[in-house]
Design an enzyme around this catalytic site. Sequence first.
Site, mmCIF file in Angstrom:
data_model
loop_
_atom_site.group_PDB
_atom_site.id
_atom_site.type_symbol
_atom_site.label_atom_id
_atom_site.label_comp_id
_atom_site.label_asym_id
_atom_site.label_seq_id
_atom_site.Cartn_x
_atom_site.Cartn_y
_atom_site.Cartn_z
ATOM 1 N N GLN A 193 12.126 -14.691 6.263
ATOM 2 C CA GLN A 193 10.847 -15.408 6.222
ATOM 3 C C GLN A 193 10.515 -15.605 4.745
ATOM 4 O O GLN A 193 10.152 -14.656 4.047
ATOM 5 C CB GLN A 193 9.748 -14.587 6.914
ATOM 6 C CG GLN A 193 8.453 -15.356 7.065
ATOM 7 C CD GLN A 193 7.310 -14.483 7.573
ATOM 8 O OE1 GLN A 193 7.356 -13.264 7.469
ATOM 9 N NE2 GLN A 193 6.267 -15.117 8.088
ATOM 10 N N ARG A 231 0.805 -1.230 0.000
ATOM 11 C CA ARG A 231 0.000 0.000 0.000
ATOM 12 C C ARG A 231 0.833 1.273 0.000
ATOM 13 O O ARG A 231 0.304 2.366 -0.174
ATOM 14 C CB ARG A 231 -0.984 -0.020 1.173
ATOM 15 C CG ARG A 231 -2.217 -0.880 0.863
ATOM 16 C CD ARG A 231 -2.963 -1.256 2.107
ATOM 17 N NE ARG A 231 -3.403 -0.069 2.826
ATOM 18 C CZ ARG A 231 -3.696 -0.054 4.127
ATOM 19 N NH1 ARG A 231 -3.593 -1.163 4.842
ATOM 20 N NH2 ARG A 231 -4.089 1.047 4.712
#
Length: 447
Positions: free
Chosen positions: A76, A16
């Site tokens: 990750q 975003r």
Amino acid sequence: MPERTTIVLAAGEGTRMASRRPKVLHRIGGRTMIAWVLEAVRAAGAGRIALVVGPGRDDVAAEALALAPKAEIHVQAERRGTAHAVLTARAAVERGGDLLVVFGDTPLVRSETLRALADALKNAAIAVLGFRPADPAGYGRLIVESGEVVAVDEEGEASAAEKKIGFCNAGVMALSGKHALELLERIKDDNAKHEFYLTDAVAIARSLDLSVVAREATEEEVMGVNDRNELARAEANAQRRLREAALEAGASLIAPDTVHLAADTRLGRDVVVEPYVVFGPGVTVEEGAVIRSFSHLEGAHVGAGAMVGPFARLRPGTKLGAKSRIGNFVEVKAAELGANAKANHLSYIGDASVGADANIGAGTIFCNYDGFTKHKTEIGKGAFIGSNSALVAPVKVGAGAYVGSGSVITQDVPADGLALGRSRQAVKQGWAKEMRALKGKGKSQED
Ligand code: UD1
Ligand code: MG
């Protein structure tokens, strides 16, 4: 007991933000969000630091290591939720020390708050940080029953009644080292988003009869940054905080709302900052100096009692001596000015040293660049550079020397000498009168 580990989660996509740059490398007060977080973590006595980043995010890791060189970096590979992210740093969890989990996109969290949360583990297996946002939509809700936190319900899972709860999860969580691994391993992804929610640790702890406590923070402190509007709001909050700190430390900001500070701006006692001044990173202003309106400073040191501006630009590497003066439309870069040195009007001083008490006349330009390399200019103590001179570097003007106005100085000037580097003036007596008589025949002066 093993040392505490602070786990900083920063593997979010940040889509975003609509940016090529990862979210946590966006800046507030000239400092990246991840640096703000690491600074708070350090001030809270972080213990070890483990940073969880997304794949290929060497830039985020490098920024973190610049501030916390011993931080462990964990990647990750897949973004499967906040609990999954924490378990990416499994080695840190298995060490058995208490865990403090903070988010890289919650930049304004205070070290006092982190410390209070970690301390709350004395009486609990988990301490969560709550706040009461003006608009709770999107946040996890803290379900509190007779003073105990019993669960955190994520927006997607919360019932209509729960969505009315105003007490929300800020995201920061402390987990006791004794229970952290077990709690984390019990978390499942059986929710709408198929993510492993760290917040599920709360209900699991309760089911094991472990206690969970909450501490409260202000919205200003724990607001998350997910888009540019929130980034701008966080910037405004940070500015307010920085201005308040500057005022408390004894600087006068005449119109605080118009002064833009950097996270590391240092203003000494009795410094006066007039309206509309911008401080980029790396500025220190010593006691009693005055920064006048519409000045822009970055990477600069301003000595005690100096006067800068109005309309001055100090660029990185500027060092101004005590009581020196930099006036309107003067730009200084990589230059050191001695005590009482003055450049009051319309000058460029780049790659230079200017001795104490020297005077740089209006319109003087230090010609430091030949199109390939930068060269140095050295002006001695007490030298006087006449207005509209060009000093072509490398060049030295000795102590006490004079340079005549309008000179182009290409050779060194000895101490106490005079250099004139301009064409000699010619004067023709009566020339103007004769010209008028010749050209003006039959014409009136007004034509
Ligand atoms: C999270 C909390 C919510 C809280 C809110 C506060 C959970 C499940 N929810 O929701 O209760 O009110 O923050 O802002 O914890 N991250 C990773 N890897 C992942 C997922 C997330 O590193 O797989 C990182 C993100 O970079 C971010 C943080 O964890 O820094 C939070 O993730 P985000 O997806 O923004 O969680 P929220 O939905 O905001
Ligand atoms: Mg978020």
